[in-house]
Design an enzyme around this catalytic site. Structure first.
Site, PDB file in Angstrom:
ATOM      1  CG  ASP A  99      -0.122  -0.334   2.516  1.00  0.00           C
ATOM      2  OD1 ASP A  99       1.114  -0.136   2.503  1.00  0.00           O
ATOM      3  OD2 ASP A  99      -0.729  -0.776   3.506  1.00  0.00           O
ATOM      4  CD  GLU A 121       0.430  -6.739   3.314  1.00  0.00           C
ATOM      5  OE1 GLU A 121       0.504  -5.521   3.120  1.00  0.00           O
ATOM      6  OE2 GLU A 121       1.203  -7.345   4.074  1.00  0.00           O
ATOM      7  CD  GLU A 135       0.732   4.200   4.689  1.00  0.00           C
ATOM      8  OE1 GLU A 135      -0.152   4.845   5.294  1.00  0.00           O
ATOM      9  OE2 GLU A 135       1.945   4.491   4.757  1.00  0.00           O
ATOM     10  CG  HIS A 216       7.416   3.790   9.785  1.00  0.00           C
ATOM     11  ND1 HIS A 216       6.594   4.033   8.710  1.00  0.00           N
ATOM     12  CD2 HIS A 216       7.272   2.468  10.040  1.00  0.00           C
ATOM     13  CE1 HIS A 216       6.004   2.917   8.334  1.00  0.00           C
ATOM     14  NE2 HIS A 216       6.386   1.949   9.132  1.00  0.00           N
ATOM     15  NE  ARG A 218       4.670   9.625   4.250  1.00  0.00           N
ATOM     16  CZ  ARG A 218       5.346  10.622   3.695  1.00  0.00           C
ATOM     17  NH1 ARG A 218       4.915  11.852   3.779  1.00  0.00           N
ATOM     18  NH2 ARG A 218       6.456  10.388   3.022  1.00  0.00           N
ATOM     19  CG  HIS A 248      11.502   4.755   9.092  1.00  0.00           C
ATOM     20  ND1 HIS A 248      11.623   5.700   8.102  1.00  0.00           N
ATOM     21  CD2 HIS A 248      10.794   3.737   8.543  1.00  0.00           C
ATOM     22  CE1 HIS A 248      11.010   5.273   7.002  1.00  0.00           C
ATOM     23  NE2 HIS A 248      10.502   4.079   7.244  1.00  0.00           N
TER      24      HIS A 248
HETATM   25  C1  UD1 Z   1       7.000   4.586   3.386  1.00  0.00           C
HETATM   26  C2  UD1 Z   1       5.547   4.277   3.029  1.00  0.00           C
HETATM   27  C3  UD1 Z   1       4.861   3.561   4.168  1.00  0.00           C
HETATM   28  C4  UD1 Z   1       5.653   2.372   4.660  1.00  0.00           C
HETATM   29  C5  UD1 Z   1       7.080   2.808   4.968  1.00  0.00           C
HETATM   30  C6  UD1 Z   1       7.901   1.610   5.340  1.00  0.00           C
HETATM   31  C7  UD1 Z   1       4.351   5.828   1.568  1.00  0.00           C
HETATM   32  C8  UD1 Z   1       3.567   7.060   1.464  1.00  0.00           C
HETATM   33  N1  UD1 Z   1       4.825   5.512   2.772  1.00  0.00           N
HETATM   34  O1  UD1 Z   1       6.986   5.549   4.435  1.00  0.00           O
HETATM   35  O2  UD1 Z   1       3.580   3.100   3.740  1.00  0.00           O
HETATM   36  O3  UD1 Z   1       5.047   1.869   5.819  1.00  0.00           O
HETATM   37  O4  UD1 Z   1       7.652   3.420   3.807  1.00  0.00           O
HETATM   38  O5  UD1 Z   1       9.093   1.962   5.958  1.00  0.00           O
HETATM   39  O6  UD1 Z   1       4.556   5.161   0.583  1.00  0.00           O
HETATM   40  N2  UD1 Z   1      14.563   7.819   3.844  1.00  0.00           N
HETATM   41  C9  UD1 Z   1      15.925   7.714   3.678  1.00  0.00           C
HETATM   42  N3  UD1 Z   1      16.443   6.488   3.319  1.00  0.00           N
HETATM   43  C10 UD1 Z   1      15.688   5.390   3.168  1.00  0.00           C
HETATM   44  C11 UD1 Z   1      14.307   5.502   3.365  1.00  0.00           C
HETATM   45  C12 UD1 Z   1      13.756   6.739   3.697  1.00  0.00           C
HETATM   46  O7  UD1 Z   1      16.650   8.675   3.820  1.00  0.00           O
HETATM   47  O8  UD1 Z   1      16.229   4.326   2.873  1.00  0.00           O
HETATM   48  C13 UD1 Z   1      13.990   9.148   4.189  1.00  0.00           C
HETATM   49  C14 UD1 Z   1      14.026  10.148   3.013  1.00  0.00           C
HETATM   50  O9  UD1 Z   1      14.253  11.424   3.498  1.00  0.00           O
HETATM   51  C15 UD1 Z   1      12.594  10.041   2.451  1.00  0.00           C
HETATM   52  C16 UD1 Z   1      11.826   9.868   3.742  1.00  0.00           C
HETATM   53  O10 UD1 Z   1      12.621   9.002   4.542  1.00  0.00           O
HETATM   54  O11 UD1 Z   1      12.206  11.178   1.707  1.00  0.00           O
HETATM   55  C17 UD1 Z   1      10.420   9.342   3.603  1.00  0.00           C
HETATM   56  O12 UD1 Z   1      10.373   8.168   2.815  1.00  0.00           O
HETATM   57  P1  UD1 Z   1       8.955   7.724   2.189  1.00  0.00           P
HETATM   58  O13 UD1 Z   1       9.134   6.444   1.448  1.00  0.00           O
HETATM   59  O14 UD1 Z   1       8.321   8.856   1.448  1.00  0.00           O
HETATM   60  O15 UD1 Z   1       8.044   7.506   3.449  1.00  0.00           O
HETATM   61  P2  UD1 Z   1       8.198   6.545   4.683  1.00  0.00           P
HETATM   62  O16 UD1 Z   1       7.848   7.346   5.863  1.00  0.00           O
HETATM   63  O17 UD1 Z   1       9.481   5.850   4.647  1.00  0.00           O
HETATM   64  N1  UDP Z   2      12.536  -4.191   9.665  1.00  0.00           N
HETATM   65  C1  UDP Z   2      13.894  -4.340   9.409  1.00  0.00           C
HETATM   66  N2  UDP Z   2      14.778  -3.532  10.061  1.00  0.00           N
HETATM   67  C2  UDP Z   2      14.394  -2.585  10.943  1.00  0.00           C
HETATM   68  C3  UDP Z   2      12.999  -2.429  11.204  1.00  0.00           C
HETATM   69  C4  UDP Z   2      12.097  -3.247  10.534  1.00  0.00           C
HETATM   70  O1  UDP Z   2      14.280  -5.202   8.617  1.00  0.00           O
HETATM   71  O2  UDP Z   2      15.246  -1.893  11.505  1.00  0.00           O
HETATM   72  C5  UDP Z   2      11.582  -5.040   8.938  1.00  0.00           C
HETATM   73  C6  UDP Z   2      10.563  -5.775   9.780  1.00  0.00           C
HETATM   74  O3  UDP Z   2      11.020  -7.070  10.089  1.00  0.00           O
HETATM   75  C7  UDP Z   2       9.337  -5.827   8.882  1.00  0.00           C
HETATM   76  C8  UDP Z   2       9.487  -4.611   7.997  1.00  0.00           C
HETATM   77  O4  UDP Z   2      10.831  -4.169   8.129  1.00  0.00           O
HETATM   78  O5  UDP Z   2       9.364  -6.960   8.018  1.00  0.00           O
HETATM   79  C9  UDP Z   2       8.553  -3.521   8.422  1.00  0.00           C
HETATM   80  O6  UDP Z   2       8.871  -2.358   7.733  1.00  0.00           O
HETATM   81  P1  UDP Z   2       8.361  -0.940   8.175  1.00  0.00           P
HETATM   82  O7  UDP Z   2       8.024  -0.933   9.620  1.00  0.00           O
HETATM   83  O8  UDP Z   2       9.357   0.035   7.646  1.00  0.00           O
HETATM   84  O9  UDP Z   2       7.055  -0.758   7.270  1.00  0.00           O
HETATM   85  P2  UDP Z   2       5.536  -1.232   7.432  1.00  0.00           P
HETATM   86  O10 UDP Z   2       5.499  -2.704   7.624  1.00  0.00           O
HETATM   87  O11 UDP Z   2       4.941  -0.456   8.557  1.00  0.00           O
HETATM   88  O12 UDP Z   2       4.920  -0.814   6.125  1.00  0.00           O
END
Ligand code: UD1
Ligand code: UDP
Length: 374
Positions: A99, A121, A135, A216, A218, A248
């Site tokens: 999602d 999923e 999501e 993490h 939003r 995160h």
């Molecule tokens: C995203 C997803 C969320 C999911 C989460 C899993 C959307 C809107 N959100 O949220 O559904 O649960 O991923 O973790 O799709 N960043 C880094 N390095 C990384 C990853 C993220 O620097 O490897 C930072 C960047 O500044 C980036 C910000 O995190 O712009 C946000 O990343 P984004 O994918 O937009 O949203 P998440 O909060 O990670």
């Molecule tokens: N996870 C990981 N390292 C971390 C935190 C989480 O590998 O430091 C894994 C965790 O086992 C799970 C997935 O990441 O499978 C969850 O991801 P996240 O919480 O970023 O996203 P969400 O599931 O909420 O979309």
């Protein structure tokens, strides 16, 4: 082989990568398929951690992540850039999971080209478009046009049928997260050094019960994150617990957590863990405190009580089975739920039961079979 099905798997974030690598492994090993992988790289470092451990080298890496990206800018770029890959590859199927923005944008780009979408999923619903945000709407959108809906549970399949989705396109496959967890557990058994990097933390907190934590979402930014940080501060004031929190990389999360929790003795704020190390953290934790989706599925499989810092969940199965409990984001509520589990052994053992409402570890093979049966 002339009539192999070309499957383009599109994903962008850590959890999608974790939940899709088992399917990619199956597709790559099966002669019925030609597997092509496209990552949007909506996440960069956290995605790369999963690609590395799973041994996946994408054919297309769109490298879309920008620091502090906005929902609309990422969506716009993802639709256009994924669309270009679709035009080049013309796959028989596009597979997306979950999602996120990448899922919604990738599926939309496929729909615009009338390429059938397989949604892994499918059918998770909280019933509230603001929790989780965005999501809930992303997955509902994909649900309106996917040709194949792989629901992890009967509950998810029922939710899709309630939306009048053609029942013949809905299949209960289990959640591939259980396949992933079983795979990584075996890898660690064969190669313990893959998960030995927490040894320092394990020594430092040897006389304490560890609470594993992630956060993490939003919709929790702002007041929710402050409340969560406040709760952790109060929990960590106890001398019998330690909180281990891989933070995160989202800057909105890091700013608050580093500021509020960075100096606390019983809190280890660490960098995001790769999947084997996160599996190890689950293993050594007495309980999990999380707002993550995936952790709500993994913790029950390992018999770890999980307190979910959300107002609602699209994964009611863990709650119905008694391993998960919704605690919201109010600091008082979080603290009293944690204290109850720390002090009341009966309450703790009632939650600490391993069971698997989310799957049997064979979801990826079922999904692959469905892709050839259509
Ligand atoms: C995203 C997803 C969320 C999911 C989460 C899993 C959307 C809107 N959100 O949220 O559904 O649960 O991923 O973790 O799709 N960043 C880094 N390095 C990384 C990853 C993220 O620097 O490897 C930072 C960047 O500044 C980036 C910000 O995190 O712009 C946000 O990343 P984004 O994918 O937009 O949203 P998440 O909060 O990670
Ligand atoms: N996870 C990981 N390292 C971390 C935190 C989480 O590998 O430091 C894994 C965790 O086992 C799970 C997935 O990441 O499978 C969850 O991801 P996240 O919480 O970023 O996203 P969400 O599931 O909420 O979309």
């Amino acid at each position: 082989m002339a009539n192999r099905q070309k499957i383009l798997t599109v994903f962008g974030t850590r959890p999608e990568a974790i939940k899709l690598f088992p399917l990619i492994h199956v597709l790559e090993a099966d002669e019925r398929f030609e597997s092509v992988v496209c990552v949007s790289a909506q996440h960069r470092a956290m995605l790369d951690q999963v690609l590395a451990i799973a041994g996946i080298v994408p054919e297309y890496d769109l490298d879309l992540m920008t620091p502090g990206q906005t929902l609309d800018a990422l969506t716009a770029r993802a639709v256009v850039e994924i669309g270009k890959v679709l035009d080049e590859e013309r796959p028989d199927w596009v597979v997306v999971q979950g999602d996120t923005t990448t899922v919604m944008a990738g599926a939309l780009a496929a729909y615009y080209r009338k390429i059938p979408v397989c949604h892994v999923e499918a059918g998770l619903r909280s019933g509230n478009i603001h929790h989780p945000w965005p999501e809930e709407v992303n997955r509902r959108m994909v649900g309106t046009f996917a040709a194949l809906h792989c629901a992890p549970t009967e509950t998810a399949a029922r939710a899709l049928k309630r939306e009048n989705i053609d029942a013949s396109s809905v299949h209960v496959t289990g959640n591939t997260v259980i396949d992933a967890l079983e795979w990584v557990t075996k890898r660690i058994e064969n190669e313990p050094s893959l998960a030995s990097g927490l040894a320092g933390i394990e020594r430092r907190f040897a006389d304490k019960r560890i609470i594993g934590m992630t956060s993490h979402r939003r919709e929790n930014f702002g007041e929710g994150m402050m409340q969560i940080a406040d709760a952790v501060t109060r929990i960590a004031a106890r001398d019998d617990v330690a909180v281990v929190f891989p933070v995160h990389l989202n800057p909105n999360v890091r700013a608050v957590m580093n500021d509020r929790l960075g100096a606390l003795d019983n809190v280890a704020l660490i960098e995001p863990l790769d999947y084997p190390h996160f599996a190890r953290l689950l293993d050594i934790s007495h309980l999990m405190l999380t707002d993550s989706g995936g952790v709500q599925e993994e913790a029950p499989a390992l018999g770890k009580p999980v307190l979910v810092m959300r107002e609602t969940t699209e994964r009611p199965e863990g709650i119905e089975a008694g391993t998960a409990m919704l605690v919201g984001t109010n600091a008082d509520t979080i603290v009293s739920a944690v204290e109850r589990l720390l002090e009341d052994e009966t309450a703790y053992s009632a939650m600490a039961r391993a069971h698997n409402p989310f799957g049997d570890g064979k979801a990826a093979a079922r999904i692959a079979d469905l892709l050839t049966a259509q």
